[in-house]
Scaffold this motif. Structure first.
Motif, PDB file in Angstrom:
ATOM      1  N   ALA A   6     -76.022   7.972 -19.767  1.00 12.60           N
ATOM      2  CA  ALA A   6     -75.931   9.229 -19.724  1.00 12.60           C
ATOM      3  C   ALA A   6     -76.915   9.916 -18.718  1.00 12.60           C
ATOM      4  CB  ALA A   6     -76.429   9.452 -21.220  1.00 12.60           C
ATOM      5  N   ARG A   7     -77.903   9.211 -18.400  1.00 11.54           N
ATOM      6  CA  ARG A   7     -79.009   9.708 -17.285  1.00 11.54           C
ATOM      7  C   ARG A   7     -78.257   9.780 -15.778  1.00 11.54           C
ATOM      8  NH1 ARG A   7     -82.850   6.568 -18.287  1.00 11.54           N
ATOM      9  NH2 ARG A   7     -82.441   5.083 -16.680  1.00 11.54           N
ATOM     10  N   LEU A   8     -77.880   8.579 -15.693  1.00 11.90           N
ATOM     11  CA  LEU A   8     -76.854   8.409 -14.344  1.00 11.90           C
ATOM     12  C   LEU A   8     -75.474   9.344 -14.327  1.00 11.90           C
ATOM     13  CD1 LEU A   8     -76.746   4.313 -14.197  1.00 11.90           C
ATOM     14  CD2 LEU A   8     -78.105   5.838 -12.734  1.00 11.90           C
ATOM     15  N   GLY A   9     -74.942   9.444 -15.416  1.00 15.50           N
ATOM     16  CA  GLY A   9     -73.870  10.432 -15.453  1.00 15.50           C
ATOM     17  C   GLY A   9     -74.057  11.788 -14.996  1.00 15.50           C
ATOM     18  N   LEU A  10     -75.007  12.150 -15.623  1.00 15.16           N
ATOM     19  CA  LEU A  10     -75.613  13.572 -15.306  1.00 15.16           C
ATOM     20  C   LEU A  10     -76.091  13.947 -14.053  1.00 15.16           C
ATOM     21  CD1 LEU A  10     -76.274  16.525 -16.438  1.00 15.16           C
ATOM     22  CD2 LEU A  10     -78.490  15.789 -17.132  1.00 15.16           C
ATOM     23  N   ARG A  11     -76.923  12.840 -13.417  1.00 16.42           N
ATOM     24  CA  ARG A  11     -77.221  12.905 -12.031  1.00 16.42           C
ATOM     25  C   ARG A  11     -75.854  12.889 -11.089  1.00 16.42           C
ATOM     26  NH1 ARG A  11     -81.405  11.290  -8.770  1.00 16.42           N
ATOM     27  NH2 ARG A  11     -80.829  11.846  -6.469  1.00 16.42           N
ATOM     28  N   ALA A  12     -75.106  12.302 -11.415  1.00 15.67           N
ATOM     29  CA  ALA A  12     -73.804  12.049 -10.537  1.00 15.67           C
ATOM     30  C   ALA A  12     -73.089  13.380 -10.682  1.00 15.67           C
ATOM     31  CB  ALA A  12     -72.921  10.970 -11.144  1.00 15.67           C
ATOM     32  N   ALA A  13     -72.892  14.018 -11.763  1.00 15.13           N
ATOM     33  CA  ALA A  13     -72.206  15.293 -11.861  1.00 15.13           C
ATOM     34  C   ALA A  13     -72.962  16.387 -11.120  1.00 15.13           C
ATOM     35  CB  ALA A  13     -72.133  15.610 -13.326  1.00 15.13           C
ATOM     36  N   GLU A  14     -74.413  16.431 -11.131  1.00 12.39           N
ATOM     37  CA  GLU A  14     -75.028  17.279 -10.299  1.00 12.39           C
ATOM     38  C   GLU A  14     -75.000  17.185  -8.967  1.00 12.39           C
ATOM     39  OE1 GLU A  14     -78.636  17.965 -13.851  1.00 12.39           O
ATOM     40  OE2 GLU A  14     -78.854  16.670 -12.171  1.00 12.39           O
ATOM     41  N   ASP A  15     -74.967  15.911  -8.534  1.00 14.29           N
ATOM     42  CA  ASP A  15     -74.667  15.701  -7.059  1.00 14.29           C
ATOM     43  C   ASP A  15     -73.437  16.012  -6.311  1.00 14.29           C
ATOM     44  OD1 ASP A  15     -77.453  14.872  -6.956  1.00 14.29           O
ATOM     45  OD2 ASP A  15     -77.051  12.618  -7.042  1.00 14.29           O
ATOM     46  N   GLY A  16     -72.510  15.810  -7.369  1.00 18.96           N
ATOM     47  CA  GLY A  16     -71.137  16.034  -7.033  1.00 18.96           C
ATOM     48  C   GLY A  16     -70.769  17.509  -7.075  1.00 18.96           C
ATOM     49  N   GLY A  17     -71.642  18.389  -7.600  1.00 18.11           N
ATOM     50  CA  GLY A  17     -71.350  19.759  -7.481  1.00 18.11           C
ATOM     51  C   GLY A  17     -70.448  20.239  -8.362  1.00 18.11           C
ATOM     52  N   ALA A  18     -69.154  20.370  -8.398  1.00 16.00           N
ATOM     53  CA  ALA A  18     -68.217  20.774  -9.357  1.00 16.00           C
ATOM     54  C   ALA A  18     -66.946  20.036  -9.411  1.00 16.00           C
ATOM     55  CB  ALA A  18     -67.839  22.338  -9.012  1.00 16.00           C
ATOM     56  N   VAL A  19     -67.203  18.635  -9.309  1.00 18.50           N
ATOM     57  CA  VAL A  19     -65.854  17.689  -9.510  1.00 18.50           C
ATOM     58  C   VAL A  19     -65.766  17.574 -10.936  1.00 18.50           C
ATOM     59  CG1 VAL A  19     -65.245  15.495  -9.123  1.00 18.50           C
ATOM     60  CG2 VAL A  19     -66.873  16.467  -7.590  1.00 18.50           C
ATOM     61  N   PRO A  20     -64.692  18.031 -11.756  1.00 21.91           N
ATOM     62  CA  PRO A  20     -64.371  18.088 -12.833  1.00 21.91           C
ATOM     63  C   PRO A  20     -64.728  16.642 -13.704  1.00 21.91           C
ATOM     64  CG  PRO A  20     -62.718  19.120 -11.904  1.00 21.91           C
ATOM     65  CD  PRO A  20     -63.488  18.683 -10.851  1.00 21.91           C
ATOM     66  N   VAL A  21     -64.145  15.775 -13.153  1.00 22.13           N
ATOM     67  CA  VAL A  21     -64.146  14.536 -13.844  1.00 22.13           C
ATOM     68  C   VAL A  21     -65.529  14.013 -13.956  1.00 22.13           C
ATOM     69  CG1 VAL A  21     -63.395  11.938 -13.885  1.00 22.13           C
ATOM     70  CG2 VAL A  21     -61.917  13.674 -12.762  1.00 22.13           C
TER      71      VAL A  21
END
Length: 659
Positions: free
Chosen positions: A461-476
């Motif tokens: 969960a921690r890695l997934g949240l950081r990935a989403a934040e670094d990716g900006g607005a990538v839906p997946v």
């Protein structure tokens, strides 16, 4: 030997390391960068004014690079622009290197012969692949028909020049021109055909003014070519005029998203390379036009993409560089040592400019490289009037860029090794390779998201949240983060799912899991109805409570903008008793799979990495005797374009990217 460097680069990039798929591999990317930097190290280039823009324009490229760097510094996804900022000077100096390769008449003749062979070879490859099963249009080796057409219209004017010679090379030039033109027409790319027609018209005008005799026949052939292009595109133009062309409808969605993003940051934009990572914050998909799970990798218009990524400042500077280059070369036509080469170079750039109106895929490096070679050919047609310049600054930059890009390329290599290991069932090795890739390139979100799928709940969960934040607005990425957060019972999971729902309103899993996290709340039936509209098969999910399912179905009945007949069919299916026991299946999130309606493209179009197919089983549903054969309401043209905006897009695109 240097005379063959430009056509060898064209062949290398056009057939492998600059293509849509080949350039995403570790070997392809590393080989392309090595070839570019090695060419500059060997041949170098004039560095003060490599495009010969004159005293009044020599600072324009530098100003454009500074604007790109400043835009990167203010971008919410600065990692997306690193490659572009580092390689901009390389592509800026490449035309000067091509000019040095073709200094003499013999150099130009031999080089253009090789260009004709490369063009004929690429065209023949495309036609042979098209004649095979399952290929609706010529697309290989570039990997997509619009990209192939754009590449061909850039190089075709150079490829035809050996036709000036006597002997067998005349046939080679004519064969390259004929094969290339036929291939462009068969791609049925509107932008490519328009570019080919523009080249034919401008070429005819130039020949009529400067040549006579037998050249009039060639001018007539160019007119026929333009007419053939118009005839090929006439049916599609009619569909566009009546609003029935699906490609044009999809492009209008991209255009509106790009325009909205430009208005949000009109001066410096969202950063170079950021379109694929951020544009979904402004994109409103249209039912029946935008497929569920679509990943938009580019805005399908280079001027729009430059404006979106670099703002009005970058667009004006880029237009000034291109316009001034064209004016300077046009002024040299009368005094040029090879007017035909200069004219064909300008024709290629005109064709490329027209084709760029329908494609912004600059990340497919075969296209910017072809443009650089064509610009270098135009420079080679006239003597450089400036004195000797030291090559050391260019070589120092080439070495510096290689060292700066080395960690990212090593990380890409580790990613490819992880993919290979996971394919062979060696998950432990794949995890270690991904962890190594993340250490080498910690800001690249794809590596972190892939690694999260290998970890335990809290870490994932921690890695997934950081990935989403670094990716900006990538839906997946936000969908994966929300699901991982839901599994770990993280307090931020609901917010992540809301953001995923806003970025991808046609995907069923964010609203379904948001419903589960909000069960007992007043918004739960709205989320449940949204999930059913996006995926009717969720009707038999075991997660429903009778009360929540009833409220969600009532919300479906009242949902605005959805065909009443479709809603009645879903409600009728809901009235059929479902056995309490029986076989189960799981609906899941699919990433990089071939199923474009159920899967979500991610790696190749968004991050320029090799596709890594993944199936993530999520929701358990009961198998019934009569399967529910009802398409999602998000795929029907009868569904109103704003049917899902009222529930998902409660925040502006700018807030989705900056909060």
């Amino acid at each position: 030997m240097a005379r063959l460097v430009p056509p060898l680069l064209l062949a290398l990039f056009g057939a492998w390391c600059g293509t849509f798929a080949g350039g995403a591999t570790a070997w392809g990317s590393a080989s392309g960068l090595a070839a570019l930097l090695a060419a500059l190290l060997w041949i170098a280039s004039p560095w003060r004014d490599p495009l010969r823009l004159g005293a009044s324009g020599s600072l324009l490229p530098l100003a454009l690079w500074i604007a790109a760097a400043a835009s990167t510094g203010g971008s919410p996804v600065p990692r997306a622009g690193v490659l572009g900022v580092l390689l901009f000077p390389v592509f800026l100096w490449l035309p000067g290197a091509v000019e040095r390769c073709w200094k003499s008449r013999d150099d130009r003749r031999q080089g253009l012969r090789a260009v004709a062979l490369v063009t004929a070879g690429i065209s023949a490859w495309a036609l042979i692949d098209w004649l095979g099963p399952g290929a609706p249009r010529p697309a290989m080796p570039l990997g997509q028909h619009t990209l192939l057409a754009a590449w061909l219209v850039l190089v075709l004017p150079l490829a035809v020049l050996p036709a000036r010679e006597a002997g067998p090379w005349r046939l080679a030039g004519l064969a390259a021109a004929g094969l290339g033109a036929v291939t462009v027409l068969l791609t049925r790319s509107l932008a490519g055909t328009a570019a080919l027609a523009a080249e034919a018209v401008f070429g005819m005008v130039w020949l009529a003014r400067t040549r006579g005799g037998r050249w009039k026949g060639i001018a007539g052939g160019l007119v026929l070519l333009a007419l053939a292009g118009a005839a090929v595109q006439a049916p599609r133009l009619a569909r566009i005029a009546t609003g029935e062309d699906p490609s044009a409808q999809a492009r209008s969605v991209y255009f509106e998203a790009g325009w909205e993003g430009l208005l949000a940051r009109p001066v410096l934009g969202w950063g170079p390379g950021s379109a694929a990572w951020t544009v979904h914050a402004f994109l409103d998909p249209v039912p029946g036009v935008s497929p569920p799970g679509e990943a938009v990798g580019e805005l399908h218009s280079l001027p729009l993409q430059i404006a979106y990524e670099l703002g009005g400042t970058g667009l004006l500077l880029a237009a000034a560089v291109v316009g001034l280059f064209f004016l300077r070369r046009r002024a040299e036509l009368r005094t040029s040592r090879d007017p035909a080469l200069l004219a064909c170079g300008l024709l290629g750039l005109v064709g490329g400019a027209v084709a760029s109106l329908g494609s912004g895929a600059v990340a497919v490096t075969a296209l910017p490289l072809a443009a650089a070679v064509v610009a270098g050919a135009a420079l080679a047609a006239a003597e450089r009037e400036t004195g000797w310049e030291p090559a050391l600054p260019v070589r120092i930059y080439a070495v510096t860029a290689a060292l700066a890009l080395l960690p990212a390329e090593l990380a890409r290599w580790r990613y490819d090794r992880a993919l290979a290991a996971e394919t062979k069932g060696r998950r432990a090795v794949a995890r270690e390779e991904l962890a190594s890739a993340l250490r080498l390139d910690p800001a690249f979100p794809l590596y972190r998201m892939r690694l999260a799928l290998f970890e335990e709940r809290e870490t994932a969960a921690r890695l997934g949240l950081r990935a989403a934040e670094d990716g900006g607005a990538v839906p997946v990425l936000w969908t994966a983060a929300g699901l991982l957060g839901f599994s770990a019972q993280s307090p931020w999971a609901g917010e992540a799912l809301d953001r995923a729902c806003a970025l991808a309103p046609f995907d069923p899993f964010p609203p379904f899991y948001r419903m589960l996290s909000a069960s007992g709340g007043g918004a739960a039936p709205v989320y449940g109805a949204h999930a059913l509209l996006a995926e009717p098969r969720l009707l038999t999910a075991t997660s429903w409570t009778p009360q929540l399912l009833g409220l969600s179905l009532e919300m479906v009945r009242r949902w605005p903008g959805v065909d009443p007949g479709w809603k009645e069919a879903l409600l009728a299916a809901a009235s059929v008793p479902v056995p309490s026991r029986g076989p189960f299946v799981r609906l899941g999130l699919e990433i990089d799979t071939a199923d474009t309606l159920r899967g979500q493209s991610l790696s190749l179009p968004v991050f320029r990495r090799r596709p890594w197919p993944a199936r993530w089983p999520l929701v358990r549903v009961r198998q019934v005797l009569v399967p529910l054969d009802l398409p999602p309401a998000t795929t029907l043209r009868a569904t109103a374009p704003d049917a899902f905006r009222w529930v998902c897009r409660s925040q502006t695109g700018q807030k989705l990217l900056t909060k």
